[in-house]
Design a protein around this motif. Structure first.
Motif, PDB file in Angstrom:
ATOM      1  N   ASP A 151      -1.165   4.922   6.360  1.00 42.60           N
ATOM      2  CA  ASP A 151      -2.017   4.925   5.181  1.00 42.60           C
ATOM      3  C   ASP A 151      -3.376   5.453   5.625  1.00 42.60           C
ATOM      4  OD1 ASP A 151      -2.789   4.541   2.608  1.00 42.60           O
ATOM      5  OD2 ASP A 151      -3.193   2.403   2.821  1.00 42.60           O
ATOM      6  N   PHE A 152      -3.900   6.431   4.892  1.00 45.55           N
ATOM      7  CA  PHE A 152      -5.115   7.101   5.348  1.00 45.55           C
ATOM      8  C   PHE A 152      -5.958   7.496   4.152  1.00 45.55           C
ATOM      9  CE2 PHE A 152      -7.131  11.144   7.041  1.00 45.55           C
ATOM     10  CZ  PHE A 152      -8.056  10.483   7.854  1.00 45.55           C
ATOM     11  N   GLU A 153      -7.259   7.235   4.248  1.00 45.81           N
ATOM     12  CA  GLU A 153      -8.191   7.627   3.205  1.00 45.81           C
ATOM     13  C   GLU A 153      -9.470   8.159   3.834  1.00 45.81           C
ATOM     14  OE1 GLU A 153      -9.054   4.294   0.784  1.00 45.81           O
ATOM     15  OE2 GLU A 153      -7.056   4.191  -0.143  1.00 45.81           O
ATOM     16  N   VAL A 154     -10.095   9.101   3.160  1.00 43.99           N
ATOM     17  CA  VAL A 154     -11.428   9.579   3.514  1.00 43.99           C
ATOM     18  C   VAL A 154     -12.293   9.429   2.261  1.00 43.99           C
ATOM     19  CG1 VAL A 154     -12.829  11.496   4.350  1.00 43.99           C
ATOM     20  CG2 VAL A 154     -10.465  11.223   5.173  1.00 43.99           C
ATOM     21  N   ASN A 155     -13.277   8.567   2.369  1.00 43.56           N
ATOM     22  CA  ASN A 155     -14.108   8.259   1.189  1.00 43.56           C
ATOM     23  C   ASN A 155     -13.256   7.882  -0.026  1.00 43.56           C
ATOM     24  OD1 ASN A 155     -16.386   8.734   2.642  1.00 43.56           O
ATOM     25  ND2 ASN A 155     -17.186  10.389   1.360  1.00 43.56           N
ATOM     26  N   GLY A 156     -12.167   7.161   0.236  1.00 42.43           N
ATOM     27  CA  GLY A 156     -11.295   6.721  -0.838  1.00 42.43           C
ATOM     28  C   GLY A 156     -10.291   7.752  -1.319  1.00 42.43           C
ATOM     29  N   GLU A 157     -10.372   8.979  -0.800  1.00 43.48           N
ATOM     30  CA  GLU A 157      -9.419  10.040  -1.179  1.00 43.48           C
ATOM     31  C   GLU A 157      -8.205   9.987  -0.261  1.00 43.48           C
ATOM     32  OE1 GLU A 157      -9.243  12.315  -3.502  1.00 43.48           O
ATOM     33  OE2 GLU A 157     -11.201  12.094  -4.473  1.00 43.48           O
ATOM     34  N   MET A 158      -7.012   9.973  -0.854  1.00 41.95           N
ATOM     35  CA  MET A 158      -5.802  10.022  -0.062  1.00 41.95           C
ATOM     36  C   MET A 158      -5.501  11.469   0.335  1.00 41.95           C
ATOM     37  SD  MET A 158      -2.588   9.704  -2.727  1.00 41.95           S
ATOM     38  CE  MET A 158      -2.930   7.973  -3.029  1.00 41.95           C
ATOM     39  N   PRO A 159      -4.551  11.696   1.254  1.00 42.19           N
ATOM     40  CA  PRO A 159      -4.171  13.062   1.607  1.00 42.19           C
ATOM     41  C   PRO A 159      -3.863  13.892   0.357  1.00 42.19           C
ATOM     42  CG  PRO A 159      -3.159  11.539   3.121  1.00 42.19           C
ATOM     43  CD  PRO A 159      -3.840  10.705   2.075  1.00 42.19           C
ATOM     44  N   GLY A 160      -4.281  15.140   0.404  1.00 37.28           N
ATOM     45  CA  GLY A 160      -4.178  16.024  -0.746  1.00 37.28           C
ATOM     46  C   GLY A 160      -5.472  16.119  -1.520  1.00 37.28           C
ATOM     47  N   GLY A 161      -6.389  15.187  -1.250  1.00 39.99           N
ATOM     48  CA  GLY A 161      -7.660  15.180  -1.962  1.00 39.99           C
ATOM     49  C   GLY A 161      -8.707  16.040  -1.279  1.00 39.99           C
ATOM     50  N   ALA A 162      -9.819  16.241  -1.967  1.00 36.52           N
ATOM     51  CA  ALA A 162     -10.923  17.043  -1.440  1.00 36.52           C
ATOM     52  C   ALA A 162     -12.244  16.361  -1.762  1.00 36.52           C
ATOM     53  CB  ALA A 162     -10.894  18.456  -2.015  1.00 36.52           C
ATOM     54  N   ILE A 163     -13.187  16.498  -0.842  1.00 35.29           N
ATOM     55  CA  ILE A 163     -14.521  15.906  -0.976  1.00 35.29           C
ATOM     56  C   ILE A 163     -15.538  17.019  -0.779  1.00 35.29           C
ATOM     57  CG2 ILE A 163     -16.159  14.261   0.044  1.00 35.29           C
ATOM     58  CD1 ILE A 163     -13.603  12.737   1.043  1.00 35.29           C
ATOM     59  N   GLY A 194       0.131  17.678  -1.606  1.00 34.55           N
ATOM     60  CA  GLY A 194      -0.161  17.133  -0.288  1.00 34.55           C
ATOM     61  C   GLY A 194      -0.341  15.628  -0.276  1.00 34.55           C
ATOM     62  N   ARG A 195       0.031  14.926  -1.344  1.00 42.64           N
ATOM     63  CA  ARG A 195      -0.073  13.466  -1.379  1.00 42.64           C
ATOM     64  C   ARG A 195       1.151  12.865  -0.668  1.00 42.64           C
ATOM     65  NH1 ARG A 195      -1.294  14.205  -7.052  1.00 42.64           N
ATOM     66  NH2 ARG A 195       0.709  13.224  -7.534  1.00 42.64           N
ATOM     67  N   ALA A 196       1.245  13.125   0.623  1.00 43.49           N
ATOM     68  CA  ALA A 196       2.478  12.794   1.332  1.00 43.49           C
ATOM     69  C   ALA A 196       2.243  12.811   2.835  1.00 43.49           C
ATOM     70  CB  ALA A 196       3.574  13.801   0.965  1.00 43.49           C
ATOM     71  N   TYR A 197       3.207  12.252   3.556  1.00 42.46           N
ATOM     72  CA  TYR A 197       3.225  12.371   5.016  1.00 42.46           C
ATOM     73  C   TYR A 197       4.672  12.438   5.482  1.00 42.46           C
ATOM     74  CZ  TYR A 197       3.947   7.219   5.072  1.00 42.46           C
ATOM     75  OH  TYR A 197       4.415   5.933   4.890  1.00 42.46           O
ATOM     76  N   PHE A 198       4.860  13.042   6.652  1.00 42.12           N
ATOM     77  CA  PHE A 198       6.190  13.055   7.255  1.00 42.12           C
ATOM     78  C   PHE A 198       6.223  11.997   8.345  1.00 42.12           C
ATOM     79  CE2 PHE A 198       4.260  15.649  10.579  1.00 42.12           C
ATOM     80  CZ  PHE A 198       4.925  15.219  11.724  1.00 42.12           C
ATOM     81  N   THR A 199       7.425  11.473   8.616  1.00 42.38           N
ATOM     82  CA  THR A 199       7.541  10.440   9.634  1.00 42.38           C
ATOM     83  C   THR A 199       8.950  10.370  10.199  1.00 42.38           C
ATOM     84  OG1 THR A 199       7.272   8.069  10.093  1.00 42.38           O
ATOM     85  CG2 THR A 199       8.013   8.669   7.878  1.00 42.38           C
ATOM     86  N   THR A 200       9.034  10.014  11.467  1.00 42.94           N
ATOM     87  CA  THR A 200      10.299   9.648  12.106  1.00 42.94           C
ATOM     88  C   THR A 200      10.348   8.148  12.370  1.00 42.94           C
ATOM     89  OG1 THR A 200       9.528   9.948  14.382  1.00 42.94           O
ATOM     90  CG2 THR A 200      10.337  11.908  13.243  1.00 42.94           C
ATOM     91  N   GLY A 201       9.408   7.409  11.807  1.00 45.52           N
ATOM     92  CA  GLY A 201       9.381   5.961  11.972  1.00 45.52           C
ATOM     93  C   GLY A 201       8.102   5.296  11.502  1.00 45.52           C
ATOM     94  N   VAL A 255      14.373  11.762   9.727  1.00 52.79           N
ATOM     95  CA  VAL A 255      13.044  12.345   9.531  1.00 52.79           C
ATOM     96  C   VAL A 255      12.851  12.428   8.022  1.00 52.79           C
ATOM     97  CG1 VAL A 255      11.469  14.230  10.077  1.00 52.79           C
ATOM     98  CG2 VAL A 255      13.405  13.775  11.594  1.00 52.79           C
ATOM     99  N   ARG A 256      11.767  11.882   7.529  1.00 52.92           N
ATOM    100  CA  ARG A 256      11.630  11.812   6.078  1.00 52.92           C
ATOM    101  C   ARG A 256      10.194  12.036   5.636  1.00 52.92           C
ATOM    102  NH1 ARG A 256      13.707   5.832   4.882  1.00 52.92           N
ATOM    103  NH2 ARG A 256      15.280   6.532   6.380  1.00 52.92           N
ATOM    104  N   THR A 257      10.050  12.177   4.329  1.00 53.36           N
ATOM    105  CA  THR A 257       8.759  12.377   3.687  1.00 53.36           C
ATOM    106  C   THR A 257       8.474  11.197   2.766  1.00 53.36           C
ATOM    107  OG1 THR A 257       9.229  14.756   3.627  1.00 53.36           O
ATOM    108  CG2 THR A 257       7.375  13.969   2.310  1.00 53.36           C
ATOM    109  N   TYR A 258       7.285  10.628   2.892  1.00 49.27           N
ATOM    110  CA  TYR A 258       6.810   9.652   1.911  1.00 49.27           C
ATOM    111  C   TYR A 258       5.815  10.346   1.001  1.00 49.27           C
ATOM    112  CZ  TYR A 258       8.882   5.354   3.713  1.00 49.27           C
ATOM    113  OH  TYR A 258       9.773   4.355   4.062  1.00 49.27           O
ATOM    114  N   ALA A 259       6.028  10.244  -0.306  1.00 43.72           N
ATOM    115  CA  ALA A 259       5.134  10.864  -1.288  1.00 43.72           C
ATOM    116  C   ALA A 259       4.639   9.807  -2.254  1.00 43.72           C
ATOM    117  CB  ALA A 259       5.865  11.973  -2.044  1.00 43.72           C
ATOM    118  N   TYR A 260       3.394   9.934  -2.640  1.00 40.18           N
ATOM    119  CA  TYR A 260       2.797   8.974  -3.568  1.00 40.18           C
ATOM    120  C   TYR A 260       3.014   9.441  -5.003  1.00 40.18           C
ATOM    121  CZ  TYR A 260      -0.423   5.893  -5.946  1.00 40.18           C
ATOM    122  OH  TYR A 260      -0.964   4.963  -6.791  1.00 40.18           O
ATOM    123  N   VAL A 261       3.766   8.644  -5.777  1.00 37.06           N
ATOM    124  CA  VAL A 261       4.038   8.977  -7.180  1.00 37.06           C
ATOM    125  C   VAL A 261       3.499   7.919  -8.130  1.00 37.06           C
ATOM    126  CG1 VAL A 261       6.100  10.307  -6.615  1.00 37.06           C
ATOM    127  CG2 VAL A 261       6.317   7.859  -7.109  1.00 37.06           C
ATOM    128  N   GLY A 262       2.896   6.867  -7.590  1.00 37.50           N
ATOM    129  CA  GLY A 262       2.428   5.787  -8.446  1.00 37.50           C
ATOM    130  C   GLY A 262       3.586   5.069  -9.099  1.00 37.50           C
TER     131      GLY A 262
END
Length: 828
Positions: A671-683, A660-667, A638-645
């Motif tokens: 990839d997810f965007e809302v109006n071009g904002e990745m997780p952790g962003g606000a609109i 919050g620029r991250a997701y957890f996964t077991t497999g 079980v791991r975390t992927y975080a966006y660090v550029g």
């Protein structure tokens, strides 16, 4: 021949007959099945040989030369040998794929084995009486609790009915890690055959038990006396000296030692004398027939190995098995694992030989994953000794490489060569994403003496970039404390490999409030490491988690509730599961993250309720791998992927988690965007609302069944995956109320993953409409009921030290409840 098709089946629950014990008993008490190095030594009556469990069979080793001869070869994993006094028989246990363990008897002269038991129960610790006419053993018969029995035996057959020396007995409360029912294990005869020493937690609050001496008669435990009183963890295993005056055993000295070492104590009771020392563990001691030597197992060099020590003089020798003489013909398989560039690469190796058994190299640590599948990690090249016939091996390297399968034909007395090529499906580091586990333990009192370097090798084999190693207390000991480095950044060992960062943090483990972790402590570890341990000086529920979180936050720590929900039922319907105080700290703003340690939809539901009132708690993944236990979750499952550029450091990785620029996964990789904002962003939308564009893509090395978008706890869009390994979509949705959005994916169980089933969820993108806030009355009221129940449970705690402590903690509960009351009022 290589293929990327096929699935190795997941295994059912391990040792179902055992009503008690769990993971710690599997690791500290049951022998590895198999072990790649010697285990559970026992001397032959003439002192010329030492019988051990090794590579899933019983072997005898010449302590002078190391020459080893295989004595059993079956589809079972054989261990715990005990030689009869006349040297004709060896009693041992046969583990049948972690489902049941049976007693068997080997005729040493003929080499034939026979079954002594054949049922669905667990049997352990066979040991002949001094006259060879009786066999003592441990069994879960009839109700699943561990009790000690003695049964007459003659000429390799049972010669009468068994008698039960111990019986089921219930402690007044459910003890931490051990439950309410007493366990009785590790029988050892006195030379006169009239008494047995054993380990029992009868009337003991913590641990596997004291050492007792009891008469060999029905219900002998009722007349037993305590010889040693200390908190133990299954490894004590007493053995009485030839003169009957004293016994040798393994112990951490209660709370005085971090490691297990060998001690001697008079059989009449007294003060222990310590025989061995060092920053490693020594256990499974057995006197030689003349009393001049002690055979034992030590992990001094990392892997458990057989050692012999002079009883008088202290000289020690490691006995390395050499000139292995196998009972049946064998061949060898040399394997190289290559990545997409043709370079050697680390991987996890799984699979079974033609006899249905798992084999590991002698220099690798044979492990068993969460669901009973055998594995070992390789840096890229290894050699196996195997029975002739077909073998299929699976090589796995995290979630970005397609698992590869290799078939080989093993021929007697020949070495076959094979190459496994792993195909990368996506290069997420090149896209700025780095994966890590927020919950790894390097040493936890286990069988392997692990190192940070070996931990990094395992991480590379699993495709991990960040290893969150957590110092922790195991009962009254603190393991790995010496590896903490003030400053909060990467450990200096990380300099050896720029692709892997190791950060040493701390697990703070109160069994009542919930286990938590601190990473990035700048100055010192938080102490004590727990509260609420019955029968100790820290049995009060003060300080609260909130108190300790504030101290950790003052040092700049990233704070998580770990393995928060272990069941798939609503915590509010039971005892609030593991992270009982999570809603309190979510409301008070003292916790950063909520950690997944297994696939779990109920934890998802609880997290959604937090998000429904815009409390800033991020989701992370860390499997709670105890990497030096042979039976444990595998690192990175079980791991975390975080966006660090393009700037990957420990600091940037944890900063991405905080935002919050991250997701957890077991497999699944998502990839997810809302109006071009990745997780952790606000609109922000105008007061009348508007539309937003959702864009999602999911890929997986195993099939998926669904991909959904959650908003404010409800599914607003679903893409049936229909067992596909990828899915993508774009969609516009109308937003009239302030909302959060998260992408979620899951699939059916699959043997390529050391977890229940594939599951992943992103942290959220928030969309605010005008000046309206994200609020939900039902979710706020849910946590109000939770805190009411928590207060009632805390009020019933028997070991508060003062009313002032209780008032302090209850004031925090009341403060948190008022937050939810306010949130409920603010909800429309």
């Amino acid at each position: 021949m290589l293929s990327t098709a096929g699935v190795l089946p997941a295994q059912r629950r391990v040792y179902p007959a055992a009503r008690q014990g769990g993971n710690y008993m599997h690791n500290y008490y049951f022998p590895p099945a198999p072990g790649s190095t010697p285990w559970a030594p026992d001397w032959s009556p003439d002192g010329k040989w030492i019988a051990v469990g090794l590579h899933g069979s019983i072997w005898k080793i010449d302590p002078a030369s190391g020459a080893a001869i295989q004595l059993t070869a079956a589809e079972t994993y054989d261990s715990s040998p005990d030689w009869s006094p006349d040297g004709k028989w060896i009693a041992y246990i046969a583990d049948e794929g972690h489902r049941r363990i049976q007693l068997r008897l080997l005729n040493v002269e003929s080499g034939e084995s026979r079954a002594l038991t054949n049922d669905d129960q667990i049997y352990t610790d066979p040991v002949f009486s001094p006259d060879g006419k009786r066999l003592a053993y441990v069994s879960t018969r009839p109700k699943g609790n561990f009790n000690i029995y003695v049964r007459p035996i003659s000429d390799g057959e049972w010669a009468g009915e068994e008698i039960a020396l111990t019986r089921d007995n219930r402690y007044p409360r459910s003890r931490l890690y051990f439950g309410p029912w007493d366990l009785h294990i590790s029988p050892a005869w006195t030379p006169n055959g009239k008494e047995i020493l054993c380990v029992s937690n009868r009337n003991v609050q913590l641990g596997s038990g004291d050492v007792w001496r009891m008469p060999v008669e029905p219900d002998g435990i009722s007349k037993a006396v305590v010889l040693l009183h200390e908190e133990t963890l299954f490894r004590t295993r007493p053995d009485v000296s030839i003169d009957g005056k004293r016994f040798v055993y393994s112990s951490s000295g209660g709370t005085s030692d971090t490691f297990n070492h060998l001690y001697v104590l008079p059989v009449a009771g007294g003060t222990p004398y310590k025989l061995t020392f060092g920053d490693w563990d020594e256990f499974s001691p057995r006197w030689s027939p003349d009393g001049e030597s002690i055979a034992y197992v030590s992990n001094q060099g990392g892997l458990p190995q057989l050692w012999v020590m002079e009883t008088y003089g202290g000289g020690k020798r490691k006995i390395t098995p050499t000139k292995l003489v196998w009972k049946r013909p064998v061949g060898q398989l040399h394997v190289r694992v290559l990545d997409e560039t043709g370079s050697l690469t680390g991987a996890r190796i799984q699979g079974h030989a033609s006899d249905g058994k798992f084999y590991a190299p002698s220099d690798a640590y044979a492990r068993i994953g969460q669901y009973g599948r055998h594995a070992f990690h390789t840096p890229g090249e290894f050699t196996l000794t195997l029975p002739p016939g077909k073998i299929t091996l699976q090589a796995t390297k995290g979630f970005e490489y397609e698992p590869a399968f290799m078939d080989a034909d093993i021929r007697p007395n020949q070495t076959s060569q094979a190459t496994v090529r792993l195909k990368r499906t996506i290069d997420l580091p090149a896209r700025g994403w780095r994966s890590g586990s927020t919950h790894v333990h390097m040493n936890y009192g286990g069988n392997l003496r692990n190192t940070l370097e070996n931990l990094m090798m395992m991480a590379r084999a699993e495709g991990l970039n960040v290893v969150g190693e957590q110092i922790a207390n195991k009962d009254n000991r603190v393991l790995d404390w010496q590896y903490f480095v003030p400053g909060g950044g990467a450990h200096p060992v990380s300099l050896s490999d720029p692709s892997v960062r190791v950060i040493v943090g701390q697990e703070y483990r109160p069994p009542f409030w919930g286990h938590t972790s601190f990473f990035g402590l700048r100055d010192h570890l938080i102490s004590p490491f727990t509260t609420g341990y019955e029968g100790t000086g820290i049995e009060s529920l003060y300080p609260s988690n909130t108190d300790m979180f504030r101290k950790a936050r003052a040092q700049g720590a990233f704070i998580s509730y770990v393995h928060a929900v272990d069941n798939d039922t609503d915590p509010l319907d039971g005892s609030l599961d593991v992270a009982k105080a999570f809603p309190v700290d979510a409301a008070l703003g003292t916790v950063d993250a909520y950690e997944w340690s297994r696939a779990n939809t109920m934890q998802l539901s609880v997290w959604h309720k937090v998000l429904n009132n815009d409390l800033p708690v991020v989701a992370v993944g860390g499997e709670d791998s105890i990497s030096n236990l042979h039976f444990s979750k595998l690192i990175g499952s079980v791991r975390t992927y975080a966006y660090v550029g393009g700037n990957f450091t420990t600091e940037t990785w944890f900063e991405a988690l905080r935002k919050g620029r991250a997701y957890f996964t077991t497999g699944p990789l998502i990839d997810f965007e809302v109006n071009g904002e990745m997780p952790g962003g606000a609109i922000r939308l105008p007061a009348e609302g508007g539309t937003v564009k959702l864009k999602a893509a999911v890929r997986s090395i195993v099939p998926l069944t669904k991909v959904v978008v959650y908003s404010n706890g409800r599914v607003i869009h679903e893409v049936p995956a229909n067992q596909a390994k990828s899915a993508s979509f774009e969609r516009e949705v109308a937003v009239t109320e302030s909302s959060w959005f998260s992408l979620y994916a899951e699939g059916p169980p699959n043997g390529a993953l050391d977890i229940g089933y594939p599951q992943a969820a992103t942290n959220v993108v928030r969309v605010y409409v005008g000046n309206r806030r994200i609020r939900n009355r039902e979710s706020a009221e849910y946590f109000m009921r939770w805190i009411d129940k928590l207060r009632s449970m805390a009020d019933a705690w028997l070991w508060w030290r003062s009313q002032a402590e209780k008032d302090h903690v209850f004031a925090q509960l009341a403060e948190a409840r008022k937050v939810y009351e306010r949130l409920a009022e603010e909800a429309r």
